[in-house]
Motif scaffolding. Sequence first.
Motif, PDB file in Angstrom:
ATOM      1  N   ALA A  95       3.959  -5.042  -7.793  1.00 18.88           N
ATOM      2  CA  ALA A  95       3.977  -5.740  -6.414  1.00 18.88           C
ATOM      3  C   ALA A  95       5.331  -6.636  -6.322  1.00 18.88           C
ATOM      4  O   ALA A  95       5.893  -6.596  -5.227  1.00 18.88           O
ATOM      5  N   VAL A  96       5.790  -7.128  -7.224  1.00 23.29           N
ATOM      6  CA  VAL A  96       7.000  -8.027  -7.142  1.00 23.29           C
ATOM      7  C   VAL A  96       8.258  -7.059  -6.641  1.00 23.29           C
ATOM      8  O   VAL A  96       9.294  -7.302  -5.909  1.00 23.29           O
ATOM      9  N   ASN A  97       8.318  -5.893  -7.307  1.00 27.50           N
ATOM     10  CA  ASN A  97       9.582  -4.777  -6.937  1.00 27.50           C
ATOM     11  C   ASN A  97       9.373  -4.228  -5.554  1.00 27.50           C
ATOM     12  O   ASN A  97      10.485  -4.172  -4.878  1.00 27.50           O
ATOM     13  N   PHE A 143      12.128  -8.511   4.890  1.00 32.91           N
ATOM     14  CA  PHE A 143      11.696  -9.710   4.332  1.00 32.91           C
ATOM     15  C   PHE A 143      12.947 -10.352   3.677  1.00 32.91           C
ATOM     16  O   PHE A 143      13.472  -9.975   2.961  1.00 32.91           O
ATOM     17  N   GLY A 144      12.848 -11.683   4.170  1.00 33.47           N
ATOM     18  CA  GLY A 144      13.465 -12.991   3.284  1.00 33.47           C
ATOM     19  C   GLY A 144      12.494 -13.361   2.334  1.00 33.47           C
ATOM     20  O   GLY A 144      11.589 -13.962   3.166  1.00 33.47           O
ATOM     21  N   VAL A 145      12.562 -13.428   1.079  1.00 32.73           N
ATOM     22  CA  VAL A 145      11.433 -13.827   0.205  1.00 32.73           C
ATOM     23  C   VAL A 145      12.264 -14.856  -0.839  1.00 32.73           C
ATOM     24  O   VAL A 145      13.313 -14.760  -1.139  1.00 32.73           O
ATOM     25  N   VAL A 146      11.125 -15.891  -1.041  1.00 34.04           N
ATOM     26  CA  VAL A 146      11.505 -16.891  -1.997  1.00 34.04           C
ATOM     27  C   VAL A 146      10.489 -16.643  -3.034  1.00 34.04           C
ATOM     28  O   VAL A 146       9.137 -16.902  -2.568  1.00 34.04           O
ATOM     29  N   PHE A 147      10.692 -16.485  -4.453  1.00 34.41           N
ATOM     30  CA  PHE A 147       9.557 -16.450  -5.233  1.00 34.41           C
ATOM     31  C   PHE A 147       9.291 -17.977  -5.853  1.00 34.41           C
ATOM     32  O   PHE A 147      10.176 -18.605  -6.367  1.00 34.41           O
ATOM     33  N   ALA A 156       0.623  -1.190   0.109  1.00 36.20           N
ATOM     34  CA  ALA A 156       0.070  -0.041   0.025  1.00 36.20           C
ATOM     35  C   ALA A 156       0.706   1.319  -0.068  1.00 36.20           C
ATOM     36  O   ALA A 156       0.339   2.159  -0.578  1.00 36.20           O
ATOM     37  N   ASN A 157       2.127   1.106   0.645  1.00 36.01           N
ATOM     38  CA  ASN A 157       2.767   2.418   0.814  1.00 36.01           C
ATOM     39  C   ASN A 157       4.017   2.562  -0.465  1.00 36.01           C
ATOM     40  O   ASN A 157       4.657   3.362  -0.479  1.00 36.01           O
ATOM     41  N   ASP A 158       3.922   1.637  -1.343  1.00 34.39           N
ATOM     42  CA  ASP A 158       4.738   1.485  -2.575  1.00 34.39           C
ATOM     43  C   ASP A 158       4.041   2.639  -3.608  1.00 34.39           C
ATOM     44  O   ASP A 158       3.100   2.439  -3.860  1.00 34.39           O
ATOM     45  N   PRO A 159       5.158   3.538  -3.933  1.00 34.15           N
ATOM     46  CA  PRO A 159       4.250   4.522  -4.933  1.00 34.15           C
ATOM     47  C   PRO A 159       3.802   4.000  -6.156  1.00 34.15           C
ATOM     48  O   PRO A 159       2.724   4.449  -6.827  1.00 34.15           O
ATOM     49  N   ALA A 160       4.524   3.114  -6.665  1.00 39.10           N
ATOM     50  CA  ALA A 160       4.349   2.427  -8.094  1.00 39.10           C
ATOM     51  C   ALA A 160       2.795   1.468  -7.945  1.00 39.10           C
ATOM     52  O   ALA A 160       2.069   1.661  -8.705  1.00 39.10           O
ATOM     53  N   VAL A 161       2.728   0.831  -6.778  1.00 39.79           N
ATOM     54  CA  VAL A 161       1.715  -0.002  -6.608  1.00 39.79           C
ATOM     55  C   VAL A 161       0.447   0.996  -6.312  1.00 39.79           C
ATOM     56  O   VAL A 161      -0.670   0.823  -7.003  1.00 39.79           O
TER      57      VAL A 161
END
Length: 123
Positions: A82-84, A92-96, A12-17
């Motif tokens: 969203a991915v970015n 976050f530690g993320v695994v796609f 929600a706080n990401d400008p592009a999203v």
Amino acid sequence: AMIETELIAVLANDPAVAALVGDRVALTALPEGDARPYIVCQLVNGQRPGSMCSTGRNRRVRMQVSCFAPGYLVAKTIAEAAVNAIEGHEDFGVVFNGDQDLMDPTTKLFYTVLDYSITTAPQ
């Protein structure tokens, strides 16, 4: 903070999203009948792995992030934003785990589902 609510905040706080979906980012569901683009995040599986030196306060969840829009290309653009946002978040530690393109026959909306495993350490 719970990973689920932190994930909502990150998106929600990401400008592009926000430029694409406004404040329409929710957990589990949004009210039906909204034809505007939106994102829904859903917990698929949550774990608290323990170890010899930890009581399992680390949290690992599998989340699905579904990006809905009236058009296929808009859904894909939202998914990319969203991915970015998710992969650029330092807490976050993320695994796609993969993604999938779908269409909801009831709402006629296209959507892309992003599947992530997300880990956070206790703050």
